[in-house]
Design a protein around this motif. Sequence first.
Motif, PDB file in Angstrom:
ATOM      1  N   TYR A 134       0.807  -1.216   0.000  1.00 52.61           N
ATOM      2  CA  TYR A 134       0.000   0.000   0.000  1.00 52.61           C
ATOM      3  C   TYR A 134       0.846   1.274   0.000  1.00 52.61           C
ATOM      4  O   TYR A 134       0.291   2.376  -0.083  1.00 52.61           O
ATOM      5  CB  TYR A 134      -0.912   0.032   1.226  1.00 52.61           C
ATOM      6  CG  TYR A 134      -2.149  -0.831   1.096  1.00 52.61           C
ATOM      7  CD1 TYR A 134      -2.978  -0.730  -0.009  1.00 52.61           C
ATOM      8  CD2 TYR A 134      -2.493  -1.729   2.104  1.00 52.61           C
ATOM      9  CE1 TYR A 134      -4.115  -1.511  -0.121  1.00 52.61           C
ATOM     10  CE2 TYR A 134      -3.632  -2.509   1.998  1.00 52.61           C
ATOM     11  CZ  TYR A 134      -4.437  -2.401   0.882  1.00 52.61           C
ATOM     12  OH  TYR A 134      -5.562  -3.171   0.769  1.00 52.61           O
ATOM     13  N   PRO A 136       2.486   4.511  -0.888  1.00 49.18           N
ATOM     14  CA  PRO A 136       2.146   5.376  -2.042  1.00 49.18           C
ATOM     15  C   PRO A 136       3.320   5.670  -2.966  1.00 49.18           C
ATOM     16  O   PRO A 136       3.114   6.038  -4.126  1.00 49.18           O
ATOM     17  CB  PRO A 136       1.639   6.660  -1.373  1.00 49.18           C
ATOM     18  CG  PRO A 136       2.257   6.666  -0.013  1.00 49.18           C
ATOM     19  CD  PRO A 136       2.371   5.234   0.390  1.00 49.18           C
ATOM     20  N   ASN A 142       0.391   1.109  -6.528  1.00 51.26           N
ATOM     21  CA  ASN A 142       0.705   2.308  -7.304  1.00 51.26           C
ATOM     22  C   ASN A 142       1.684   2.012  -8.442  1.00 51.26           C
ATOM     23  O   ASN A 142       1.600   2.614  -9.515  1.00 51.26           O
ATOM     24  CB  ASN A 142       1.273   3.411  -6.408  1.00 51.26           C
ATOM     25  CG  ASN A 142       0.176   4.213  -5.725  1.00 51.26           C
ATOM     26  OD1 ASN A 142      -1.010   4.024  -5.986  1.00 51.26           O
ATOM     27  ND2 ASN A 142       0.557   5.113  -4.846  1.00 51.26           N
ATOM     28  N   TYR A 153      -4.704   7.815 -11.394  1.00 57.07           N
ATOM     29  CA  TYR A 153      -5.435   7.036 -10.396  1.00 57.07           C
ATOM     30  C   TYR A 153      -4.565   6.620  -9.202  1.00 57.07           C
ATOM     31  O   TYR A 153      -4.989   5.809  -8.371  1.00 57.07           O
ATOM     32  CB  TYR A 153      -6.031   5.779 -11.041  1.00 57.07           C
ATOM     33  CG  TYR A 153      -7.113   6.091 -12.049  1.00 57.07           C
ATOM     34  CD1 TYR A 153      -8.433   6.260 -11.647  1.00 57.07           C
ATOM     35  CD2 TYR A 153      -6.809   6.240 -13.397  1.00 57.07           C
ATOM     36  CE1 TYR A 153      -9.430   6.545 -12.568  1.00 57.07           C
ATOM     37  CE2 TYR A 153      -7.798   6.526 -14.331  1.00 57.07           C
ATOM     38  CZ  TYR A 153      -9.107   6.678 -13.907  1.00 57.07           C
ATOM     39  OH  TYR A 153     -10.090   6.973 -14.807  1.00 57.07           O
ATOM     40  N   GLN A 155      -3.016   6.535  -5.638  1.00 60.12           N
ATOM     41  CA  GLN A 155      -3.682   6.837  -4.371  1.00 60.12           C
ATOM     42  C   GLN A 155      -2.688   6.811  -3.226  1.00 60.12           C
ATOM     43  O   GLN A 155      -1.624   6.181  -3.307  1.00 60.12           O
ATOM     44  CB  GLN A 155      -4.797   5.812  -4.088  1.00 60.12           C
ATOM     45  CG  GLN A 155      -5.829   5.682  -5.190  1.00 60.12           C
ATOM     46  CD  GLN A 155      -6.723   6.894  -5.307  1.00 60.12           C
ATOM     47  OE1 GLN A 155      -6.879   7.667  -4.353  1.00 60.12           O
ATOM     48  NE2 GLN A 155      -7.334   7.086  -6.473  1.00 60.12           N
ATOM     49  N   THR A 156      -3.076   7.474  -2.153  1.00 56.48           N
ATOM     50  CA  THR A 156      -2.303   7.354  -0.908  1.00 56.48           C
ATOM     51  C   THR A 156      -2.756   6.145  -0.106  1.00 56.48           C
ATOM     52  O   THR A 156      -2.165   5.833   0.927  1.00 56.48           O
ATOM     53  CB  THR A 156      -2.464   8.623  -0.045  1.00 56.48           C
ATOM     54  OG1 THR A 156      -3.862   8.877   0.176  1.00 56.48           O
ATOM     55  CG2 THR A 156      -1.824   9.817  -0.708  1.00 56.48           C
ATOM     56  N   TRP A 157      -3.842   5.483  -0.567  1.00 56.03           N
ATOM     57  CA  TRP A 157      -4.388   4.261   0.009  1.00 56.03           C
ATOM     58  C   TRP A 157      -4.678   4.405   1.501  1.00 56.03           C
ATOM     59  O   TRP A 157      -5.729   4.897   1.867  1.00 56.03           O
ATOM     60  CB  TRP A 157      -3.458   3.078  -0.277  1.00 56.03           C
ATOM     61  CG  TRP A 157      -3.203   2.851  -1.725  1.00 56.03           C
ATOM     62  CD1 TRP A 157      -2.038   3.008  -2.407  1.00 56.03           C
ATOM     63  CD2 TRP A 157      -4.162   2.432  -2.715  1.00 56.03           C
ATOM     64  NE1 TRP A 157      -2.181   2.742  -3.742  1.00 56.03           N
ATOM     65  CE2 TRP A 157      -3.482   2.378  -3.967  1.00 56.03           C
ATOM     66  CE3 TRP A 157      -5.518   2.094  -2.678  1.00 56.03           C
ATOM     67  CZ2 TRP A 157      -4.110   2.005  -5.157  1.00 56.03           C
ATOM     68  CZ3 TRP A 157      -6.151   1.723  -3.873  1.00 56.03           C
ATOM     69  CH2 TRP A 157      -5.452   1.677  -5.083  1.00 56.03           C
ATOM     70  N   ASP A 160      -5.804   7.866   2.807  1.00 56.45           N
ATOM     71  CA  ASP A 160      -7.027   8.473   2.287  1.00 56.45           C
ATOM     72  C   ASP A 160      -8.202   8.098   3.191  1.00 56.45           C
ATOM     73  O   ASP A 160      -8.500   6.912   3.358  1.00 56.45           O
ATOM     74  CB  ASP A 160      -7.287   7.981   0.859  1.00 56.45           C
ATOM     75  CG  ASP A 160      -8.406   8.745   0.176  1.00 56.45           C
ATOM     76  OD1 ASP A 160      -9.307   9.234   0.875  1.00 56.45           O
ATOM     77  OD2 ASP A 160      -8.389   8.840  -1.061  1.00 56.45           O
ATOM     78  N   LYS A 162     -11.285   8.075   2.703  1.00 54.51           N
ATOM     79  CA  LYS A 162     -12.336   7.339   2.006  1.00 54.51           C
ATOM     80  C   LYS A 162     -11.924   5.906   1.670  1.00 54.51           C
ATOM     81  O   LYS A 162     -12.778   5.048   1.457  1.00 54.51           O
ATOM     82  CB  LYS A 162     -12.721   8.074   0.715  1.00 54.51           C
ATOM     83  CG  LYS A 162     -13.335   9.451   0.943  1.00 54.51           C
ATOM     84  CD  LYS A 162     -13.689  10.104  -0.383  1.00 54.51           C
ATOM     85  CE  LYS A 162     -14.309  11.478  -0.165  1.00 54.51           C
ATOM     86  NZ  LYS A 162     -14.640  12.155  -1.464  1.00 54.51           N
ATOM     87  N   LEU A 163     -10.617   5.644   1.633  1.00 54.17           N
ATOM     88  CA  LEU A 163     -10.135   4.329   1.210  1.00 54.17           C
ATOM     89  C   LEU A 163      -9.560   3.490   2.347  1.00 54.17           C
ATOM     90  O   LEU A 163      -9.428   2.267   2.201  1.00 54.17           O
ATOM     91  CB  LEU A 163      -9.051   4.501   0.133  1.00 54.17           C
ATOM     92  CG  LEU A 163      -9.484   5.096  -1.209  1.00 54.17           C
ATOM     93  CD1 LEU A 163      -8.277   5.272  -2.116  1.00 54.17           C
ATOM     94  CD2 LEU A 163     -10.527   4.213  -1.880  1.00 54.17           C
ATOM     95  N   CYS A 167      -9.165  -0.541   2.405  1.00 51.08           N
ATOM     96  CA  CYS A 167      -7.829  -1.115   2.256  1.00 51.08           C
ATOM     97  C   CYS A 167      -7.557  -2.157   3.345  1.00 51.08           C
ATOM     98  O   CYS A 167      -6.956  -3.204   3.085  1.00 51.08           O
ATOM     99  CB  CYS A 167      -6.769  -0.014   2.305  1.00 51.08           C
ATOM    100  SG  CYS A 167      -6.747   1.049   0.841  1.00 51.08           S
TER     101      CYS A 167
END
Length: 299
Positions: A134, A136, A142, A153, A155-157, A160, A162-163, A167
């Motif tokens: 994961y 980033p 990534n 696309y 992500q900071t995974w 984030d 929202k994620l 994750c």
Amino acid sequence: MQARQKKKKYSTRTILIGYAFILPALGFNLLFDWYPMLDGMVMSFFRWDGFRTATFVGLHNFVQIFQDDVFWTSVKNMMFFFVAGIILMAPSIISSVVLFRMRNKRLQYFYRVLLCIPMVIPFMVIILIWQFMYNPQYGFFNQLLTSFGLVDYLQTWLGDPKLAKWCILFVGFPWVSTNSVLIYLGGLQSVDNAIWEAASIDGVTSLKRFFYMELPLIKGQFKLNLIGALVGGVTGYTMQMVLTKGGPGFETLVPGLYMYNKAFTAKQYGYAAAVGLVLFAVSLILTLLTLKLVRSDDQ
């Protein structure tokens, strides 16, 4: 008469030897299991920072818990992981059924061995591998997106809000638990083979066999795994602590990690003990309710 007395004396000696062997294990159990638990229960009624003299505060810690917004946020997160964990028990059930239906026993044994190999890897190592994936900057996901030209696309995974929860849920994909699969498989193999032969003669389809025969027959094993999921869902916090430390913000904070932070970061040991006692009570109630459900169904 003398033979009876000798036999009785020998029996008493045997019992004493047995107790002598049990005593060390019992002593360690009392010292490292029961004493910390009882001490934690007592400490939940005190305010203590680990250094100064503990101050008795009665039920103040428990009142504070139920007024603590962060604690209730952690409870909401716990419910999210708990419900998702129950849903993710499905892959293990399906895998056990697929293994059971294999006609080639050698191939079935080969797949069972493959399934057991991950058990030799410590769970913490698996979590750290996922943490690396994961990352980033140089993590697998990534890098995979970059190799396909999907730079937009990236992500900071875990960083984030929202994620982060999703994750954590994705860890362990495809969510096939070795222990659960072997428990379900053992339950299916314990069923009399005549039942499966009768179903085959009656022309029962694979789908009907799954929903009307195999699932009901492993109901006991499912409830056993459900109890483990209940206790683990309420008290567990290992993945959250290693992967996100409860962040970002409080998005992945769970009560177990909240208790840990209060004890070892905020130095509020009494308050942390109260949180632990609440979690213990919830786990106990859920376990008793599940066991009651098991008994009522068996009857």
